[in-house]
Design an enzyme around this catalytic site. Structure first.
Site, PDB file in Angstrom:
ATOM      1  N   PHE A  34      -0.163  -5.723   2.188  1.00  0.00           N
ATOM      2  CA  PHE A  34      -0.125  -7.090   1.662  1.00  0.00           C
ATOM      3  C   PHE A  34       0.023  -8.102   2.793  1.00  0.00           C
ATOM      4  O   PHE A  34      -0.666  -9.126   2.835  1.00  0.00           O
ATOM      5  CB  PHE A  34       1.043  -7.192   0.687  1.00  0.00           C
ATOM      6  N   GLU A 110      -9.802   4.531 -11.290  1.00  0.00           N
ATOM      7  CA  GLU A 110      -8.997   5.688 -10.882  1.00  0.00           C
ATOM      8  C   GLU A 110      -7.833   5.222 -10.019  1.00  0.00           C
ATOM      9  O   GLU A 110      -7.901   4.166  -9.375  1.00  0.00           O
ATOM     10  CB  GLU A 110      -9.857   6.693 -10.113  1.00  0.00           C
ATOM     11  N   LYS A 112      -5.477   4.751  -6.872  1.00  0.00           N
ATOM     12  CA  LYS A 112      -5.736   4.736  -5.430  1.00  0.00           C
ATOM     13  C   LYS A 112      -4.615   5.515  -4.741  1.00  0.00           C
ATOM     14  O   LYS A 112      -3.489   5.029  -4.641  1.00  0.00           O
ATOM     15  CB  LYS A 112      -5.794   3.299  -4.910  1.00  0.00           C
ATOM     16  N   LYS A 281     -15.067   0.955  -9.572  1.00  0.00           N
ATOM     17  CA  LYS A 281     -16.395   1.103  -8.977  1.00  0.00           C
ATOM     18  C   LYS A 281     -17.458   0.947 -10.054  1.00  0.00           C
ATOM     19  O   LYS A 281     -17.273   1.410 -11.186  1.00  0.00           O
ATOM     20  CB  LYS A 281     -16.563   2.487  -8.340  1.00  0.00           C
ATOM     21  N   CYS A 399      40.193 -12.438   6.203  1.00  0.00           N
ATOM     22  CA  CYS A 399      41.558 -12.965   6.353  1.00  0.00           C
ATOM     23  C   CYS A 399      42.611 -11.879   6.519  1.00  0.00           C
ATOM     24  O   CYS A 399      43.803 -12.191   6.658  1.00  0.00           O
ATOM     25  CB  CYS A 399      41.907 -13.849   5.157  1.00  0.00           C
TER      26      CYS A 399
END
EC number: 6.5.1.2
Length: 660
Positions: A34, A110, A112, A281, A399
């Site tokens: 990405f 399909e 990937k 496809k 503290c």
């Protein structure tokens, strides 16, 4: 301008080349696809706009390369192209819409596979060679290693010449098993599969359970008109084809294609292998040829890529953070991973009990997710490289006060703890509360560390011009900060009440108070002076339980809290808010809603804001206490859960009149 453009182009090329080497050669990518794609697109945009700066060595003219010196380089018989890709379903639909099917719709879908690309060459039915994709023109010859993969036939029943593309992968289960014994574990199964395939000693490769799916063939050794016929023939020849491939034709619609993609996404976690998207496809080979190719990809295929839901990373250190309520939260600092569209370098560990339950310590490899796509969290230990588990310290790190345990969490009981104080100021200024522009966490921490502010009220008394002596603060910036402070005085009372940080008092509960005529400071203060009466009154309000009722009463009897309210009242902050509910809006007022799906012409945030303004209360998830679920197009799992709980469903048409 020209020098800036040239520099940006040079920086992009340098960065992309670095990432190419990490991905293709080292099998250790540092960024997700990405991010890589965004940088490639930016470089293409600049080179298109300023062609005079486009050079022959640009990554936009080349393919990434996995070529290694350890293996012989061999030229492919034809260019091995990449796939075009989108990350948005609307863009995917647009790609389908643009294809002229000539009244003969045909598409395959399909998963990937997230593995290592390989090209198999058969001569007279015998596996002659196997090459990596390489740079698209040349690939490394890994034939001797590929022959060890049991799912790849070395001989075929027919003496045919074939060039096939496949994806070598390793199952999730085997990835976890193998990674345990590696000195340097891999972060994901794709990198492990790629690393195994490139081992010099094929005897080592044979010991690993590599797998493969064949997904395409590149030559005319077998003559077919459509992809479904070709796929059936490949299976008959003994090749492993993904059983989830599905073919759509005239009997189907684009909607059915998108529904199948949604089904794959829904089930992806149950697959034995990792997937990072789906591939579409055109099935008709004649149409494929008419559509053609670019130098990078075929125009007849498209990958719809997912953003990772989770990933693996190593825990480098664990720190404990102190929140505005004093709650101690352990946080893991991890190797950078990209999950659900964001880089993650740290993740919450919730509490000590959770750490103990998963047996986590520094050095372990863990699974990281973004819960609700927002909060990074460690889900489980994948590989244990440490002993024992991390223990939250006995004293507050800020503290040094001894921590106390309440339920599953440890708390710092010191109201004057510096971490508690600075987190309260950050919360007060945050977007959801007073939304004081310009007051970032960094600036607030700086002001606190310099002892300029100690609480929220100091923001309204501090002389910001004292900052002129510090680097990064000029007149304009200081004036913007002052203007933001002044603008905050006009915020509605609901925002001030929320910003005071009363425990468990959120936007929804505040709306319930306002709808029950407890819509001002004076009314709330007066009610809470009689604790028993206040308790019974608050419990009568549907949606307010004992715990929040006691917290409200305690807050309006706390001298520090009351002094803050008085301070803001003296600055003429709004101390009352009228919620006008007319007859038409009575259906919405005080009712709990949740929302799912998309709405034509409206974003979800706009729908929520408009209905909130009419008294509606919104939850982020579906629970039994919900009154209505608003359902748009492409509704998700919330609809199924709501139906199982018998929650009333409202459509876009039901609420449309309230949005005007």
């Amino acid at each position: 301008m020209s020098s800036k453009v040239q520099q940006e182009i040079a920086d992009l090329k340098k960065l992309i080349r670095k990432w190419d080497k990490e991905y293709y050669v080292d099998s250790l990518p540092s960024v997700e696809d990405f991010v890589y794609d965004k940088h490639i697109l930016r470089l293409q945009e600049l080179e298109s706009k300023y062609p005079e700066y486009k050079t022959l060595d640009s990554p936009t003219l080349k393919f990434g390369s996995d070529l290694l010196n350890d293996f012989k380089e061999v030229e492919h018989s034809a260019p091995i192209l990449s796939l075009d890709k989108v990350y948005d379903l609307d863009l995917l639909k647009s790609w389908i819409d643009k294809i002229d099917f000539n009244n003969s719709f045909n598409i395959s879908v399909e998963p990937k596979i997230d593995g290592c690309s390989i090209v198999l060459y058969y001569k007279d039915g015998v596996l002659e060679k196997a090459l990596t994709r390489g740079n698209g023109k040349f690939g490394n010859d890994v034939t001797i290693n590929v022959r060890t993969i049991r799912y790849i036939p070395l001989f075929l029943d027919e003496k045919v010449d074939l060039v096939l593309r496949g994806e070598v992968y390793i199952t999730k289960e085997n990835f976890l098993k193998i990674n345990k014994f590696l000195e340097k574990p891999y972060t994901n199964s794709r990198n492990l599969a790629s690393g195994i395939l490139r081992r010099v000693d094929s005897r080592e490769v044979a010991n690993f359970p590599l797998n493969i799916f064949i997904y395409d063939f590149l030559n005319a050794g077998l003559e077919f008109k459509t992809n479904d016929l070709a796929t059936a023939r490949l299976k008959k020849l003994g090749f492993k084809v993904n059983p989830l491939i599905r073919f759509f034709d005239l009997k189907n619609s684009i909607g059915e294609v998108l529904n199948y993609i949604a089904d794959i996404i829904k089930k992806r976690d149950s697959f034995e292998y990792e997937i990072d998207g789906v591939v579409l496809k055109v099935s008709d080979f004649a149409l494929r040829e008419r559509l053609g190719y670019t130098a990078h990809h075929p125009k007849w295929a498209m990958a719809y890529k997912f953003e990772a839901l989770s990933d693996f990373s190593r825990v480098n250190s664990i720190v404990v953070q102190v929140g505005r309520s004093g709650k101690i939260t352990p946080v893991a600092n991890i190797d950078k991973v990209f999950v659900s569209g964001a880089f993650i370098t740290s993740a919450t560990l919730h509490n000590q009990d959770y750490i103990r339950s998963i047996g986590l310590n520094v050095g372990d490899v863990v699974k990281v997710s973004r819960r609700g796509d927002v909060i990074p969290a460690v889900e489980m230990v994948i590989n244990k490289f440490s002993t024992g588990f991390f223990k939250v310290p006995d004293n507050c790190p800020a503290c040094k006060t001894a921590v106390v345990k309440e339920g599953a969490h440890f708390f710092c009981p010191n109201n004057n703890c510096p971490s508690v104080a600075v987190e309260r100021i950050k919360y007060f200024c945050s977007k959801n509360c007073m939304d004081i522009e310009g007051f970032s966490d960094k600036i607030i921490s700086f002001l606190f560390e310099k002892k300029f502010i100690f609480s929220e009220i100091d923001l309204y008394t501090f002389d910001f011009y004292k900052l002129l002596e510090f680097k990064g603060f000029k007149d304009r910036k200081i004036n913007n900060l002052i203007n933001s402070i002044e603008a905050s005085k006009k915020k509605p009372f609901s925002k001030l009440l929320l910003s005071m940080g009363i425990k468990d008092l959120g936007e929804n509960t505040i709306m319930l108070l306002f709808l029950n005529n407890l819509n001002s400071f004076s009314k709330l203060f007066k009610l809470c002076q009689d604790r028993y009466f206040a308790f019974s009154t608050l419990l009568k309000i549907k949606g307010i339980g004992e715990k929040i009722a006691l917290n409200i009463i305690e807050a309006f009897n706390d001298s520090v809290m009351l002094n803050k309210f008085k301070f803001f009242e003296n600055l003429e902050f709004k101390m009352e808010e009228v919620v006008a509910i007319d007859g038409e809006n009575k259906l919405l007022a005080g009712k709990k809603f949740c929302i799912t799906g998309t709405f034509n012409g409206y974003s979800r945030s706009i729908v929520i804001d408009k209905l909130k303004n009419k008294g509606a209360i919104f939850n982020t998830c579906v629970t039994g206490s919900l009154d209505f679920l608003i359902v748009g197009e492409k509704a998700g799992s919330k609809l199924k859960k709501a139906l199982s709980l018998n929650i009333k469903i409202m459509s876009f048409e039901d609420i449309k009149s309230y949005l005007d």
